[in-house]
Scaffold this motif. Structure first.
Motif, mmCIF file in Angstrom:
data_model
loop_
_atom_site.group_PDB
_atom_site.id
_atom_site.type_symbol
_atom_site.label_atom_id
_atom_site.label_comp_id
_atom_site.label_asym_id
_atom_site.label_seq_id
_atom_site.Cartn_x
_atom_site.Cartn_y
_atom_site.Cartn_z
ATOM 1 N N SER A 1 11.048 -4.419 15.238
ATOM 2 C CA SER A 1 11.208 -5.826 15.622
ATOM 3 C C SER A 1 9.893 -6.602 15.540
ATOM 4 C CB SER A 1 11.759 -5.896 17.041
ATOM 5 O OG SER A 1 10.833 -5.310 17.917
ATOM 6 N N GLN A 2 8.786 -5.885 15.427
ATOM 7 C CA GLN A 2 7.484 -6.570 15.383
ATOM 8 C C GLN A 2 7.071 -6.993 13.973
ATOM 9 O OE1 GLN A 2 5.506 -3.307 17.556
ATOM 10 N NE2 GLN A 2 4.639 -4.915 18.854
ATOM 11 N N LEU A 3 7.881 -6.637 12.982
ATOM 12 C CA LEU A 3 7.546 -7.010 11.612
ATOM 13 C C LEU A 3 7.875 -8.478 11.389
ATOM 14 C CD1 LEU A 3 9.048 -3.896 9.793
ATOM 15 C CD2 LEU A 3 6.653 -4.289 10.414
ATOM 16 N N ILE A 4 6.916 -9.214 10.847
ATOM 17 C CA ILE A 4 7.075 -10.654 10.632
ATOM 18 C C ILE A 4 6.973 -10.925 9.129
ATOM 19 C CG2 ILE A 4 6.118 -12.932 11.211
ATOM 20 C CD1 ILE A 4 6.841 -11.439 13.710
ATOM 21 N N VAL B 1 -1.607 -5.800 8.663
ATOM 22 C CA VAL B 1 -1.432 -5.229 7.333
ATOM 23 C C VAL B 1 -0.041 -5.604 6.808
ATOM 24 C CG1 VAL B 1 -1.577 -3.154 5.923
ATOM 25 C CG2 VAL B 1 -2.836 -3.285 8.080
ATOM 26 N N THR B 2 0.025 -5.956 5.516
ATOM 27 C CA THR B 2 1.295 -6.362 4.924
ATOM 28 C C THR B 2 1.908 -5.218 4.123
ATOM 29 O OG1 THR B 2 0.556 -8.642 4.853
ATOM 30 C CG2 THR B 2 2.358 -8.067 3.400
ATOM 31 N N TYR B 3 3.220 -5.026 4.296
ATOM 32 C CA TYR B 3 3.947 -3.981 3.571
ATOM 33 C C TYR B 3 5.238 -4.549 3.004
ATOM 34 C CZ TYR B 3 1.026 -0.810 6.355
ATOM 35 O OH TYR B 3 -0.018 -0.162 6.939
ATOM 36 N N GLU B 4 5.833 -3.798 2.080
ATOM 37 C CA GLU B 4 7.161 -4.118 1.578
ATOM 38 C C GLU B 4 8.166 -3.791 2.684
ATOM 39 O OE1 GLU B 4 7.829 -5.485 -1.347
ATOM 40 O OE2 GLU B 4 9.938 -5.549 -0.783
ATOM 41 N N ILE C 1 -1.481 2.408 7.949
ATOM 42 C CA ILE C 1 -2.919 2.356 7.690
ATOM 43 C C ILE C 1 -3.746 2.424 8.979
ATOM 44 C CG2 ILE C 1 -4.791 0.900 6.830
ATOM 45 C CD1 ILE C 1 -2.886 0.136 4.532
ATOM 46 N N THR C 2 -3.428 1.590 9.950
ATOM 47 C CA THR C 2 -4.251 1.577 11.163
ATOM 48 C C THR C 2 -3.787 2.609 12.197
ATOM 49 O OG1 THR C 2 -2.877 -0.037 12.296
ATOM 50 C CG2 THR C 2 -4.614 -0.893 10.870
ATOM 51 N N ARG C 3 -2.571 3.119 12.026
ATOM 52 C CA ARG C 3 -1.952 4.069 12.955
ATOM 53 C C ARG C 3 -1.726 3.479 14.357
ATOM 54 N NH1 ARG C 3 -1.706 9.336 10.691
ATOM 55 N NH2 ARG C 3 -3.002 9.467 8.842
ATOM 56 N N GLU C 4 -1.769 2.168 14.460
ATOM 57 C CA GLU C 4 -1.414 1.513 15.723
ATOM 58 C C GLU C 4 0.110 1.552 15.853
ATOM 59 O OE1 GLU C 4 -3.417 -0.045 18.041
ATOM 60 O OE2 GLU C 4 -5.091 0.846 16.942
ATOM 61 N N ARG D 1 0.819 -1.212 0.000
ATOM 62 C CA ARG D 1 0.000 0.000 0.000
ATOM 63 C C ARG D 1 0.856 1.267 0.000
ATOM 64 N NH1 ARG D 1 -5.318 -0.983 1.941
ATOM 65 N NH2 ARG D 1 -5.602 1.258 2.026
ATOM 66 N N ILE D 2 2.161 1.100 0.154
ATOM 67 C CA ILE D 2 3.029 2.280 0.077
ATOM 68 C C ILE D 2 3.711 2.365 -1.285
ATOM 69 C CG2 ILE D 2 4.962 3.520 1.109
ATOM 70 C CD1 ILE D 2 4.290 2.258 3.754
ATOM 71 N N THR D 3 4.294 1.268 -1.748
ATOM 72 C CA THR D 3 4.965 1.322 -3.055
ATOM 73 C C THR D 3 3.952 1.232 -4.192
ATOM 74 O OG1 THR D 3 5.190 -1.074 -3.246
ATOM 75 C CG2 THR D 3 6.973 0.083 -2.136
ATOM 76 N N LEU D 4 2.768 0.694 -3.907
ATOM 77 C CA LEU D 4 1.735 0.425 -4.907
ATOM 78 C C LEU D 4 2.234 -0.570 -5.946
ATOM 79 C CD1 LEU D 4 0.372 4.044 -5.496
ATOM 80 C CD2 LEU D 4 -0.335 2.404 -3.782
ATOM 81 N N ASP D 5 3.290 -1.295 -5.606
ATOM 82 C CA ASP D 5 3.898 -2.235 -6.537
ATOM 83 C C ASP D 5 3.849 -3.643 -5.941
ATOM 84 O OD1 ASP D 5 5.105 -3.029 -8.815
ATOM 85 O OD2 ASP D 5 7.013 -1.998 -8.457
ATOM 86 N N ILE D 6 4.071 -4.654 -6.785
ATOM 87 C CA ILE D 6 3.991 -6.031 -6.331
ATOM 88 C C ILE D 6 5.065 -6.312 -5.265
ATOM 89 C CG2 ILE D 6 5.498 -7.004 -8.136
ATOM 90 C CD1 ILE D 6 3.253 -9.236 -8.398
ATOM 91 N N PHE D 7 4.722 -7.136 -4.278
ATOM 92 C CA PHE D 7 5.636 -7.398 -3.165
ATOM 93 C C PHE D 7 6.910 -8.120 -3.587
ATOM 94 C CE2 PHE D 7 1.689 -7.171 -0.526
ATOM 95 C CZ PHE D 7 2.118 -6.186 0.335
ATOM 96 N N ARG D 8 8.052 -7.740 -2.993
ATOM 97 C CA ARG D 8 9.308 -8.472 -3.116
ATOM 98 C C ARG D 8 9.604 -9.211 -1.813
ATOM 99 N NH1 ARG D 8 8.282 -4.649 -6.943
ATOM 100 N NH2 ARG D 8 9.980 -3.256 -7.494
ATOM 101 N N ASP D 9 9.480 -8.487 -0.704
ATOM 102 C CA ASP D 9 9.823 -9.029 0.609
ATOM 103 C C ASP D 9 8.733 -8.597 1.591
ATOM 104 O OD1 ASP D 9 11.064 -10.041 2.826
ATOM 105 O OD2 ASP D 9 12.819 -8.730 2.745
ATOM 106 N N PRO D 10 7.555 -9.234 1.525
ATOM 107 C CA PRO D 10 6.425 -8.763 2.326
ATOM 108 C C PRO D 10 6.568 -9.088 3.808
ATOM 109 C CG PRO D 10 5.799 -10.720 1.072
ATOM 110 C CD PRO D 10 7.199 -10.371 0.666
ATOM 111 N N VAL D 11 6.236 -8.117 4.647
ATOM 112 C CA VAL D 11 6.209 -8.340 6.093
ATOM 113 C C VAL D 11 4.863 -7.855 6.624
ATOM 114 C CG1 VAL D 11 8.686 -8.194 6.522
ATOM 115 C CG2 VAL D 11 7.328 -6.113 6.507
ATOM 116 N N ILE D 12 4.423 -8.504 7.720
ATOM 117 C CA ILE D 12 3.117 -8.160 8.267
ATOM 118 C C ILE D 12 3.303 -7.470 9.617
ATOM 119 C CG2 ILE D 12 2.773 -10.447 9.336
ATOM 120 C CD1 ILE D 12 -0.194 -10.206 8.363
#
Lengths: 276, 195
Positions: free
Chosen positions: A250-253, A222-225, A242-245, A206-217
């Motif tokens: 270290s919490q990216l999986i 929510v999943t991001y590059e 997105i959620t502003r939480e 949702r930030i790059t608007l491009d297909i994922f290379r190395d997705p983390v949740i």
């Protein structure tokens, strides 16, 4: 590994001098330093990958290949080694082998520490090679379909003409038209897989608007590059965009399910490698 | 470096969706994706209805990790938009920005701001005062400004100013005359000649 502590200090110094020359764009001087270090201590893979990068800058591809091969032999998990090896093979037009090396580099590079992170560079090269591969294969497929369609059409028309000569009625004419239209539809459908369209949103960051290379949740689900969410956490703030939480790096999986979905999608839709 | 690959994708997505959203974003000049022009329709049921508002968009180098800089180029009468400079007071364009927002969603928020003014956190104190103390006059002025500056007929205002300047009137007077009469060139000319 180097035999003595004193020797390893000398080698480290040479390596750093080499790096300094490299950063200044003095690739010949850097090569000399790395070569000296390798002579003293021939079992350190990073010396080979660094020298390979110098050769790469000078377009000396045979040497790039040789140094990359040495690096990989010493350390089979060496991202840079597989990367430069892949580039050297692509340069030699050995596409399947080159792509394989780049894919290996990408796999090893995912989740790497931010300093040596080179997923985007690897991805760009891999995407270029894959796109070319797809372009060639798809134009062959299109040509094949075209010929087949032509043959089917001629066969139908021939059959229809034969019918008419035997004096069949108009009914045959309608069926004939329907058959031709059906044929058109079938071949249109067959060509669809090779038609570029839009990558579905759920495979795009949702930030790059491009297909994922190395997705983390994130903990919000929510999943991001990886590289951009890290960049965001550092520069904008430690919250989920997105959620502003609150989120900490270290919490990216890693999100393996999405990674595999992307791979499966690209397998079927080679055009989606187009990133430029 | 601005992430131009993303900007390109944003522009494509926006133009695909233009029928539904009415929101347009195009480069200000060819080949420069760091400077854009956004267009939003005035929300229905507000004094801005029927108007088309242009917004100048400058992307900072760190975009999308920094918010785009947006400013109205169409004059607008609204508590949170400067009637002088077009500066917008909107949290998501400042400290509440998130890289998951896009130019389109940001412009949608600006459009929402037109529907829901926040006079307690004003950009233009004069407008905000009027909004709070004399709402009817506020609506009248806002509608008048929409008629004068945000209608297609008023979009060519620079052209009209230029023609009046060519007739020998000073630019500032020509512009204010056009503003007073709501963009009608002939009325402005009468106004200038009598004044």
């Amino acid at each position: 590994m180097c035999p003595t502590v004193a020797l390893s200090a000398t080698v480290e110094k040479l390596r750093q001098e080499g790096n300094t020359y490299f950063n200044k764009g003095k690739f010949g001087a850097a090569i000399d330093k790395y070569t000296e270090a390798i002579t003293l201590c021939p079992k350190v893979s990073v010396l080979y990958t660094n020298r390979a990068l110098c050769h790469l800058k000078r377009n000396e591809w045979a040497r790039v290949e040789e140094d990359s091969r040495n690096a990989i032999q010493l350390d089979s998990n060496c991202v840079k080694g597989h990367y430069t090896m892949g580039l050297a093979l692509l340069q030699k037009q050995e596409y399947p082998e080159g792509v394989k090396e780049l894919e290996r580099a990408l796999d090893l590079g995912r989740g790497a520490d931010p300093n040596g992170y080179m997923v985007e560079e690897i991805w760009q090269e891999l995407a270029k090679a894959k796109y070319m591969e797809w372009e060639q294969a798809s134009s062959e497929r299109a040509w094949e379909l075209q010929k087949l369609k032509h043959a089917c059409e001629s066969a139908l028309i021939e059959k229809h003409d034969a019918f008419q000569m035997e004096g069949f009625l108009d009914e045959a004419g309608t069926t004939h038209m329907q058959q031709l239209q059906a044929l058109e539809r079938v071949f249109e459908k067959a060509a669809e897989a090779d038609t570029a369209s839009e990558v579905p949103d759920y495979l795009c960051c949702r930030i790059t608007l491009d297909i994922f290379r190395d997705p983390v949740i994130t903990p919000s689900g929510v999943t991001y590059e990886r590289s951009v969410i890290l960049n965001h956490l550092e520069k904008v703030g430690e919250f989920d965009p997105i959620t502003r939480e609150p989120v900490e790096p270290s919490q990216l999986i890693p999100n393996f399910a999405i990674k595999e979905a992307v791979q499966a999608y690209l397998q079927e839709n080679g055009w989606a490698y187009r990133t430029w | 470096m601005v992430d131009f690959a993303r900007v390109q994708k944003e522009l494509q997505e926006c133009s695909r969706d233009i029928e539904r959203s009415g929101i347009k974003v195009v480069p200000k000049s060819d080949g420069n994706l760091a400077h854009l022009v956004g267009t939003i329709p005035g929300p229905i049921g507000t004094p801005y209805e029927g108007g088309t508002f242009q917004i100048d968009i400058a992307l900072p180098d760190a975009y999308p990790f920094e918010p785009p800089k947006m400013q109205f180029t169409t004059k607008v009468w609204h508590p949170n938009i400067s009637s002088q400079s077009g500066a917008i007071c909107l949290d998501i364009l400042k400290d509440q920005w998130s890289p998951a927002l896009t130019l389109k969603t940001a412009l949608l928020s600006v459009q929402a701001l037109l529907s829901a003014p926040q006079p307690d956190d004003p950009q233009d104190a004069v407008v905000a005062q009027q909004y709070l103390r004399d709402y009817q006059t506020f609506v009248g002025t806002a509608r008048y400004w929409t008629e004068s500056f945000a209608k297609t007929s008023s979009l060519g205002i620079d052209e009209k100013v230029k023609r009046l300047v060519e007739m020998g009137f000073p630019e500032s007077r020509a512009r204010s005359a056009l503003e007073t009469v709501g963009g009608d060139e002939n009325l402005a000319l009468e106004n200038l000649c009598s004044g």
